[in-house]
Write a protein that holds these residues in place. Structure first.
Motif, PDB file in Angstrom:
ATOM      1  N   VAL A  41      16.117  43.236-107.069  1.00 22.96           N
ATOM      2  CA  VAL A  41      17.303  42.391-107.205  1.00 22.96           C
ATOM      3  C   VAL A  41      17.818  42.039-105.813  1.00 22.96           C
ATOM      4  CG1 VAL A  41      19.625  42.184-108.171  1.00 22.96           C
ATOM      5  CG2 VAL A  41      17.883  43.519-109.385  1.00 22.96           C
ATOM      6  N   HIS A  42      18.034  40.745-105.576  1.00 18.24           N
ATOM      7  CA  HIS A  42      18.514  40.264-104.279  1.00 18.24           C
ATOM      8  C   HIS A  42      19.774  39.423-104.475  1.00 18.24           C
ATOM      9  CE1 HIS A  42      14.634  41.272-102.398  1.00 18.24           C
ATOM     10  NE2 HIS A  42      14.041  40.628-103.378  1.00 18.24           N
ATOM     11  N   CYS A  43      20.667  39.457-103.486  1.00 11.99           N
ATOM     12  CA  CYS A  43      21.690  38.416-103.382  1.00 11.99           C
ATOM     13  C   CYS A  43      20.972  37.172-102.872  1.00 11.99           C
ATOM     14  CB  CYS A  43      22.792  38.828-102.412  1.00 11.99           C
ATOM     15  SG  CYS A  43      23.826  40.171-103.003  1.00 11.99           S
ATOM     16  N   LEU A  44      20.963  36.127-103.654  1.00 11.94           N
ATOM     17  CA  LEU A  44      20.144  34.965-103.310  1.00 11.94           C
ATOM     18  C   LEU A  44      20.544  34.344-101.979  1.00 11.94           C
ATOM     19  CD1 LEU A  44      17.831  33.141-104.196  1.00 11.94           C
ATOM     20  CD2 LEU A  44      19.504  31.703-105.374  1.00 11.94           C
ATOM     21  N   LYS A  45      21.811  34.438-101.613  1.00 13.98           N
ATOM     22  CA  LYS A  45      22.229  33.849-100.345  1.00 13.98           C
ATOM     23  C   LYS A  45      21.569  34.529 -99.148  1.00 13.98           C
ATOM     24  CE  LYS A  45      26.487  36.593 -99.770  1.00 13.98           C
ATOM     25  NZ  LYS A  45      26.051  37.295 -98.544  1.00 13.98           N
ATOM     26  N   ASP A  46      20.999  35.732 -99.349  1.00 16.34           N
ATOM     27  CA  ASP A  46      20.321  36.442 -98.263  1.00 16.34           C
ATOM     28  C   ASP A  46      18.825  36.146 -98.214  1.00 16.34           C
ATOM     29  OD1 ASP A  46      22.656  37.648 -97.390  1.00 16.34           O
ATOM     30  OD2 ASP A  46      22.412  39.393 -98.696  1.00 16.34           O
ATOM     31  N   VAL A  47      18.342  35.268 -99.078  1.00 14.93           N
ATOM     32  CA  VAL A  47      16.915  34.906 -99.082  1.00 14.93           C
ATOM     33  C   VAL A  47      16.745  33.665 -98.213  1.00 14.93           C
ATOM     34  CG1 VAL A  47      14.936  34.231-100.499  1.00 14.93           C
ATOM     35  CG2 VAL A  47      16.615  35.862-101.397  1.00 14.93           C
ATOM     36  N   PRO A  48      16.049  33.760 -97.068  1.00 14.11           N
ATOM     37  CA  PRO A  48      15.924  32.615 -96.151  1.00 14.11           C
ATOM     38  C   PRO A  48      15.253  31.420 -96.805  1.00 14.11           C
ATOM     39  CG  PRO A  48      15.154  34.654 -95.111  1.00 14.11           C
ATOM     40  CD  PRO A  48      15.333  34.950 -96.562  1.00 14.11           C
ATOM     41  N   GLY A  49      15.594  30.243 -96.290  1.00 12.56           N
ATOM     42  CA  GLY A  49      14.978  29.022 -96.801  1.00 12.56           C
ATOM     43  C   GLY A  49      13.841  28.528 -95.938  1.00 12.56           C
ATOM     44  N   ASP A  50      13.662  29.124 -94.751  1.00 14.35           N
ATOM     45  CA  ASP A  50      12.634  28.651 -93.834  1.00 14.35           C
ATOM     46  C   ASP A  50      11.450  29.605 -93.722  1.00 14.35           C
ATOM     47  OD1 ASP A  50      14.215  30.587 -92.608  1.00 14.35           O
ATOM     48  OD2 ASP A  50      13.860  29.799 -90.593  1.00 14.35           O
ATOM     49  N   LEU A 156      33.046  25.313 -98.045  1.00 13.03           N
ATOM     50  CA  LEU A 156      31.845  25.185 -98.873  1.00 13.03           C
ATOM     51  C   LEU A 156      31.029  26.469 -98.791  1.00 13.03           C
ATOM     52  CD1 LEU A 156      30.562  22.966-100.642  1.00 13.03           C
ATOM     53  CD2 LEU A 156      29.150  22.328 -98.683  1.00 13.03           C
ATOM     54  N   PRO A 157      30.591  26.994 -99.944  1.00 17.21           N
ATOM     55  CA  PRO A 157      29.852  28.271 -99.944  1.00 17.21           C
ATOM     56  C   PRO A 157      28.451  28.133 -99.346  1.00 17.21           C
ATOM     57  CG  PRO A 157      30.706  27.717-102.133  1.00 17.21           C
ATOM     58  CD  PRO A 157      30.832  26.499-101.300  1.00 17.21           C
ATOM     59  N   ALA A 158      27.831  29.290 -99.159  1.00 18.39           N
ATOM     60  CA  ALA A 158      26.427  29.336 -98.740  1.00 18.39           C
ATOM     61  C   ALA A 158      25.529  28.991 -99.920  1.00 18.39           C
ATOM     62  CB  ALA A 158      26.077  30.730 -98.227  1.00 18.39           C
ATOM     63  N   VAL A 159      24.346  28.481 -99.609  1.00 17.15           N
ATOM     64  CA  VAL A 159      23.331  28.251-100.647  1.00 17.15           C
ATOM     65  C   VAL A 159      23.043  29.577-101.356  1.00 17.15           C
ATOM     66  CG1 VAL A 159      20.877  27.765-100.979  1.00 17.15           C
ATOM     67  CG2 VAL A 159      22.267  26.267 -99.531  1.00 17.15           C
ATOM     68  N   GLY A 160      23.111  29.561-102.690  1.00 20.97           N
ATOM     69  CA  GLY A 160      22.828  30.764-103.470  1.00 20.97           C
ATOM     70  C   GLY A 160      23.993  31.717-103.616  1.00 20.97           C
ATOM     71  N   SER A 161      25.167  31.360-103.119  1.00 22.58           N
ATOM     72  CA  SER A 161      26.318  32.261-103.214  1.00 22.58           C
ATOM     73  C   SER A 161      26.616  32.631-104.663  1.00 22.58           C
ATOM     74  CB  SER A 161      27.558  31.609-102.602  1.00 22.58           C
ATOM     75  OG  SER A 161      27.494  31.593-101.207  1.00 22.58           O
ATOM     76  N   VAL A 163      24.915  34.404-106.711  1.00 24.66           N
ATOM     77  CA  VAL A 163      23.762  34.493-107.619  1.00 24.66           C
ATOM     78  C   VAL A 163      22.924  35.719-107.285  1.00 24.66           C
ATOM     79  CG1 VAL A 163      21.651  33.365-108.436  1.00 24.66           C
ATOM     80  CG2 VAL A 163      23.681  31.995-107.904  1.00 24.66           C
ATOM     81  N   LEU A 164      22.609  36.514-108.309  1.00 24.83           N
ATOM     82  CA  LEU A 164      21.650  37.605-108.174  1.00 24.83           C
ATOM     83  C   LEU A 164      20.287  37.109-108.654  1.00 24.83           C
ATOM     84  CD1 LEU A 164      23.693  40.677-109.488  1.00 24.83           C
ATOM     85  CD2 LEU A 164      23.205  40.048-107.116  1.00 24.83           C
ATOM     86  N   ALA A 165      19.290  37.228-107.775  1.00 23.52           N
ATOM     87  CA  ALA A 165      17.935  36.796-108.097  1.00 23.52           C
ATOM     88  C   ALA A 165      17.081  38.019-108.421  1.00 23.52           C
ATOM     89  CB  ALA A 165      17.327  36.032-106.923  1.00 23.52           C
ATOM     90  N   VAL A 166      16.373  37.968-109.544  1.00 24.29           N
ATOM     91  CA  VAL A 166      15.564  39.102-109.996  1.00 24.29           C
ATOM     92  C   VAL A 166      14.090  38.742-109.810  1.00 24.29           C
ATOM     93  CG1 VAL A 166      15.171  40.758-111.835  1.00 24.29           C
ATOM     94  CG2 VAL A 166      17.358  39.544-111.716  1.00 24.29           C
ATOM     95  N   GLU A 167      13.408  39.575-109.024  1.00 23.64           N
ATOM     96  CA  GLU A 167      12.047  39.270-108.594  1.00 23.64           C
ATOM     97  C   GLU A 167      11.060  40.304-109.132  1.00 23.64           C
ATOM     98  OE1 GLU A 167      10.225  37.792-104.348  1.00 23.64           O
ATOM     99  OE2 GLU A 167      11.469  39.600-104.321  1.00 23.64           O
ATOM    100  N   CYS A 168       9.829  39.869-109.389  1.00 26.35           N
ATOM    101  CA  CYS A 168       8.783  40.795-109.835  1.00 26.35           C
ATOM    102  C   CYS A 168       7.426  40.206-109.450  1.00 26.35           C
ATOM    103  CB  CYS A 168       8.871  41.049-111.340  1.00 26.35           C
ATOM    104  SG  CYS A 168       8.933  39.570-112.360  1.00 26.35           S
ATOM    105  N   ARG A 169       6.373  40.957-109.749  1.00 24.12           N
ATOM    106  CA  ARG A 169       5.025  40.478-109.438  1.00 24.12           C
ATOM    107  C   ARG A 169       4.606  39.406-110.449  1.00 24.12           C
ATOM    108  NH1 ARG A 169       4.970  45.943-108.471  1.00 24.12           N
ATOM    109  NH2 ARG A 169       4.378  46.364-110.635  1.00 24.12           N
ATOM    110  N   ARG A 195      18.343  25.323-103.070  1.00 21.06           N
ATOM    111  CA  ARG A 195      17.220  25.869-102.302  1.00 21.06           C
ATOM    112  C   ARG A 195      16.301  24.756-101.777  1.00 21.06           C
ATOM    113  NH1 ARG A 195      16.926  30.782-100.330  1.00 21.06           N
ATOM    114  NH2 ARG A 195      14.688  30.873-100.726  1.00 21.06           N
ATOM    115  N   ALA A 196      16.164  23.669-102.545  1.00 23.40           N
ATOM    116  CA  ALA A 196      15.358  22.541-102.070  1.00 23.40           C
ATOM    117  C   ALA A 196      16.017  21.897-100.853  1.00 23.40           C
ATOM    118  CB  ALA A 196      15.174  21.515-103.181  1.00 23.40           C
TER     119      ALA A 196
END
Length: 272
Positions: A41-50, A156-161, A163-169, A195-196
């Protein structure tokens, strides 16, 4: 539950010294890829876009977005309760260059200083008198059950503010199907646009980029994006809308509009 302390958690200096917000992800990615964890589980705003994500991993769910607002808090003993009442030269703590730029746009007379650490440590430094105010995400305060007076900032908020993103394989079809039960369709559509846009701008961790998408009353997906200089003295702004299933195209258009207006110059003028 598999507790992982990342490089971003351990480091107390500027995140740019570790290569940016990806410092919160690398150890977690390795745990997923090695099978030591099945879901992250990640805070989406902490996931880089580059920075490309590993192909073997997938964000199978975006939980319904919490309040994306930024809130300014003041020392418990202070009678000040809003940005406008801060004295010239007052010290404001935040780790986000996006917040810093927008606060300085509103109040260029303030001293906005770098502040990292968990919420409790930041509040302790605020209440000790080290800062006259600090800025935190309302979603984080709510998740921790912290309720104290503050001002919701009109920035204006950060991108993904929020939002919790749930990741798996990606290959674990049963896990992916299970996690997808948590996915919130409107949040995913908004996130796809944000994100785009972020990917199109190719900003680094020190880039003051803000973006927020919403589905309006007419069912249209609307995206606002802004890019600033670090002191907020210059900025570019763009806004557009699209059908809700065209978030990727919308984000790319808004990014292109921002770049046309000079966003690349603003981003490249800020050191990594």
């Amino acid at each position: 539950m598999v507790g992982i302390q990342t490089a971003g958690d351990r480091h107390r200096g500027h995140l740019g010294e570790l290569g940016g917000k990806g410092a919160f992800l690398r150890e977690i990615d390795r745990a997923l890829l090695a099978g030591r964890a099945d879901v992250a589980v990640h805070c989406l705003k902490d996931v880089p876009g580059d920075v490309p994500r590993p192909d073997e991993l997938v964000f199978a769910a975006y939980a319904e977005r919490d309040d994306a607002a930024d809130v300014m808090l003041f020392p418990a003993v202070s009678k000040i309760r809003c940005l406008a009442d801060l004295a010239p030269g007052a010290r404001v703590g935040t780790s986000a260059v996006r917040r810093r730029a927008q606060i300085l746009r509103l109040r260029p007379d303030l001293q906005v200083e770098y502040l990292r650490g968990n919420v409790d440590s930041r509040l302790a430094r605020l209440d000790s008198g080290e800062f006259d105010a600090i800025v935190l995400a309302r979603a984080g305060l709510t998740r921790l059950g912290i309720d104290r007076p503050g001002e919701t900032l009109d920035i204006l908020p950060a991108v993904g503010s929020g939002v919790l993103a749930v990741e798996c394989r990606r290959a674990d079809a049963d896990v992916v199907d299970l996690v997808r039960l948590l996915d919130h369709d409107k949040t995913r559509r908004c996130v796809s646009a944000e994100r785009a846009m972020l990917h199109g701008l190719q900003g680094h961790c020190n880039s003051p980029i803000a973006g927020n998408a919403r589905i309006d009353r007419n069912g249209r997906l609307t995206l606002r994006g802004m890019v600033f200089t670090q002191d907020g003295s210059q900025f570019v702004h763009a806004q557009d809308s699209a059908p809700p299933d065209k978030g990727g195209d919308l984000g790319a258009r808004v990014a292109a509009d921002l770049l046309h207006k000079g966003a690349r110059t603003l981003i490249d003028g800020i050191p990594h």
